[in-house]
Design a protein around this motif. Structure first.
Motif, PDB file in Angstrom:
ATOM      1  N   LEU A  55     -41.953 -36.500  23.834  1.00  0.00           N
ATOM      2  CA  LEU A  55     -42.926 -37.590  23.804  1.00  0.00           C
ATOM      3  C   LEU A  55     -42.865 -38.354  22.488  1.00  0.00           C
ATOM      4  CD1 LEU A  55     -46.008 -35.862  25.490  1.00  0.00           C
ATOM      5  CD2 LEU A  55     -44.535 -37.637  26.456  1.00  0.00           C
ATOM      6  N   PHE A  56     -42.736 -37.640  21.370  1.00  0.00           N
ATOM      7  CA  PHE A  56     -42.654 -38.307  20.068  1.00  0.00           C
ATOM      8  C   PHE A  56     -41.399 -39.184  19.979  1.00  0.00           C
ATOM      9  CE2 PHE A  56     -45.422 -35.662  16.934  1.00  0.00           C
ATOM     10  CZ  PHE A  56     -46.528 -35.944  17.712  1.00  0.00           C
ATOM     11  N   THR A  57     -40.276 -38.646  20.456  1.00  0.00           N
ATOM     12  CA  THR A  57     -39.032 -39.414  20.392  1.00  0.00           C
ATOM     13  C   THR A  57     -39.101 -40.639  21.306  1.00  0.00           C
ATOM     14  OG1 THR A  57     -37.862 -37.309  20.058  1.00  0.00           O
ATOM     15  CG2 THR A  57     -36.512 -39.244  20.513  1.00  0.00           C
ATOM     16  N   THR A  58     -39.674 -40.461  22.502  1.00  0.00           N
ATOM     17  CA  THR A  58     -39.832 -41.592  23.422  1.00  0.00           C
ATOM     18  C   THR A  58     -40.750 -42.650  22.826  1.00  0.00           C
ATOM     19  OG1 THR A  58     -39.547 -40.106  25.314  1.00  0.00           O
ATOM     20  CG2 THR A  58     -40.540 -42.251  25.750  1.00  0.00           C
ATOM     21  N   TYR A  59     -41.851 -42.200  22.237  1.00  0.00           N
ATOM     22  CA  TYR A  59     -42.786 -43.138  21.608  1.00  0.00           C
ATOM     23  C   TYR A  59     -42.114 -43.889  20.455  1.00  0.00           C
ATOM     24  CZ  TYR A  59     -46.795 -44.862  18.941  1.00  0.00           C
ATOM     25  OH  TYR A  59     -47.668 -45.655  18.253  1.00  0.00           O
ATOM     26  N   TRP A  60     -41.336 -43.177  19.668  1.00  0.00           N
ATOM     27  CA  TRP A  60     -40.612 -43.791  18.544  1.00  0.00           C
ATOM     28  C   TRP A  60     -39.689 -44.899  19.032  1.00  0.00           C
ATOM     29  CZ3 TRP A  60     -35.751 -41.376  16.022  1.00  0.00           C
ATOM     30  CH2 TRP A  60     -35.396 -42.111  14.879  1.00  0.00           C
ATOM     31  N   LEU A 100     -31.198 -51.507  23.234  1.00  0.00           N
ATOM     32  CA  LEU A 100     -32.155 -50.825  24.100  1.00  0.00           C
ATOM     33  C   LEU A 100     -31.479 -49.716  24.907  1.00  0.00           C
ATOM     34  CD1 LEU A 100     -34.273 -53.842  25.410  1.00  0.00           C
ATOM     35  CD2 LEU A 100     -34.580 -52.457  23.341  1.00  0.00           C
ATOM     36  N   THR A 101     -30.187 -49.861  25.139  1.00  0.00           N
ATOM     37  CA  THR A 101     -29.435 -48.786  25.786  1.00  0.00           C
ATOM     38  C   THR A 101     -29.269 -47.613  24.825  1.00  0.00           C
ATOM     39  OG1 THR A 101     -28.224 -50.369  27.155  1.00  0.00           O
ATOM     40  CG2 THR A 101     -27.265 -48.174  26.933  1.00  0.00           C
ATOM     41  N   PHE A 102     -28.985 -47.928  23.571  1.00  0.00           N
ATOM     42  CA  PHE A 102     -28.865 -46.861  22.568  1.00  0.00           C
ATOM     43  C   PHE A 102     -30.142 -46.029  22.477  1.00  0.00           C
ATOM     44  CE2 PHE A 102     -29.684 -45.180  18.372  1.00  0.00           C
ATOM     45  CZ  PHE A 102     -28.530 -44.476  18.104  1.00  0.00           C
ATOM     46  N   ASN A 103     -31.294 -46.656  22.718  1.00  0.00           N
ATOM     47  CA  ASN A 103     -32.571 -45.948  22.573  1.00  0.00           C
ATOM     48  C   ASN A 103     -32.702 -44.766  23.521  1.00  0.00           C
ATOM     49  OD1 ASN A 103     -33.262 -47.756  20.589  1.00  0.00           O
ATOM     50  ND2 ASN A 103     -34.647 -48.961  21.864  1.00  0.00           N
ATOM     51  N   HIS A 130     -30.376 -42.635  23.882  1.00  0.00           N
ATOM     52  CA  HIS A 130     -29.571 -41.559  23.290  1.00  0.00           C
ATOM     53  C   HIS A 130     -30.427 -40.482  22.609  1.00  0.00           C
ATOM     54  CE1 HIS A 130     -26.245 -39.566  21.289  1.00  0.00           C
ATOM     55  NE2 HIS A 130     -26.810 -39.789  20.106  1.00  0.00           N
ATOM     56  N   PRO A 131     -31.294 -40.820  21.661  1.00  0.00           N
ATOM     57  CA  PRO A 131     -32.081 -39.751  21.029  1.00  0.00           C
ATOM     58  C   PRO A 131     -33.013 -39.030  21.994  1.00  0.00           C
ATOM     59  CG  PRO A 131     -32.807 -41.918  20.279  1.00  0.00           C
ATOM     60  CD  PRO A 131     -31.549 -42.129  21.037  1.00  0.00           C
ATOM     61  N   VAL A 132     -33.597 -39.768  22.941  1.00  0.00           N
ATOM     62  CA  VAL A 132     -34.520 -39.141  23.891  1.00  0.00           C
ATOM     63  C   VAL A 132     -33.788 -38.136  24.775  1.00  0.00           C
ATOM     64  CG1 VAL A 132     -36.091 -39.544  25.827  1.00  0.00           C
ATOM     65  CG2 VAL A 132     -36.052 -41.147  23.903  1.00  0.00           C
ATOM     66  N   LEU A 133     -32.644 -38.546  25.303  1.00  0.00           N
ATOM     67  CA  LEU A 133     -31.880 -37.669  26.197  1.00  0.00           C
ATOM     68  C   LEU A 133     -31.306 -36.470  25.456  1.00  0.00           C
ATOM     69  CD1 LEU A 133     -30.079 -40.399  28.327  1.00  0.00           C
ATOM     70  CD2 LEU A 133     -31.856 -38.825  29.121  1.00  0.00           C
ATOM     71  N   GLY A 151     -26.832 -39.109  27.583  1.00  0.00           N
ATOM     72  CA  GLY A 151     -27.086 -39.540  26.217  1.00  0.00           C
ATOM     73  C   GLY A 151     -25.829 -40.027  25.520  1.00  0.00           C
ATOM     74  N   LEU A 152     -24.712 -39.346  25.768  1.00  0.00           N
ATOM     75  CA  LEU A 152     -23.432 -39.785  25.194  1.00  0.00           C
ATOM     76  C   LEU A 152     -22.981 -41.107  25.810  1.00  0.00           C
ATOM     77  CD1 LEU A 152     -21.362 -36.468  24.959  1.00  0.00           C
ATOM     78  CD2 LEU A 152     -22.421 -37.749  23.097  1.00  0.00           C
ATOM     79  N   VAL A 153     -23.149 -41.244  27.122  1.00  0.00           N
ATOM     80  CA  VAL A 153     -22.776 -42.493  27.790  1.00  0.00           C
ATOM     81  C   VAL A 153     -23.560 -43.661  27.191  1.00  0.00           C
ATOM     82  CG1 VAL A 153     -22.853 -43.763  29.978  1.00  0.00           C
ATOM     83  CG2 VAL A 153     -22.070 -41.394  29.949  1.00  0.00           C
TER      84      VAL A 153
END
Length: 207
Positions: A22-27, A42-45, A47-50, A97-99
């Motif tokens: 949730l914190f990573t998604t919110y970030w 926005l596609t890169f975003n 990556h950290p969540v996944l 996430g890598l994709v």
């Protein structure tokens, strides 16, 4: 009493895992514009969540399966399937996430695998792939003898814990890297307080 405390610990870890996601998604949503699958930032975003969801939360959940008291007696097959299935979910999320990051880099003409974080991360994913494939072939398929499984079990456990440690290091280094890029200043000029803030407390507690 010990069993009760164990389940309290499992619940606490599960809550920490959800907090990490949730914190990573919110970030990413509130501070970096949200999400889109179009090759932009926005596609890169994703990556950290996944990566947090896959390599930290689901990976650790799969590892905890064999710690449950119910798994200590009776048939091991259902627990093996649950262990492998949770790891498979972690693997799928990790690949997505890598994709996401490669898709963004390729469209923006940014070099891939240019930092310590990226090489640490891709090494972790490679080891995870080998670990899951070998574990599936050895412990789930019926061809392997009990002697072979007994021989490989300590190796499997060791690399499982090592990969998780690498995953935590990869995620924290990636979040630090993202923060440095967002601040548009070299790490040597970044205030120490911001460096500390860039390593999420839930991830540190999880480790």
């Amino acid at each position: 009493m010990a069993v009760a405390w164990f389940y309290v610990s499992v619940l606490a870890l599960s809550s920490l895992g959800m907090i990490c996601i949730l914190f990573t998604t919110y970030w990413m949503w509130s501070w970096h514009g949200g999400f889109a699958w179009n090759g932009t930032k926005l596609t890169f975003n994703y990556h950290p969540v996944l990566m947090v969801a896959g390599m930290v939360v689901f990976y650790s959940a799969a590892s905890l399966v064999y710690r449950l008291p119910q798994s200590w007696m009776g048939s091991k097959l259902p627990w093996k399937i649950a262990h492998a299935a949770l790891h498979l979910v972690a693997f799928i999320l990790t690949v997505l996430g890598l994709v996401a990051v490669f898709k963004y880099h390729n469209k923006a003409k940014i070099a891939n695998l240019y930092s310590l974080h990226s090489w640490l991360g891709i090494t972790t994913v490679f080891l995870f792939t080998c670990q899951w494939s070998l574990g599936f072939a050895t412990f789930l398929l019926p061809w392997a003898s009990m002697q072979l499984r007994s021989l490989l079990k300590p190796v499997h456990v060791f690399f499982g814990a090592s990969i998780f440690s690498l995953a935590i290091a990869s995620v924290i280094s990636g979040i630090n890297e993202k923060l440095f890029f967002s601040l548009k200043m070299p790490p040597s000029h970044t205030p120490a307080c911001l460096v500390r803030q860039s390593s999420p407390t839930p991830l540190g507690c999880w480790w």
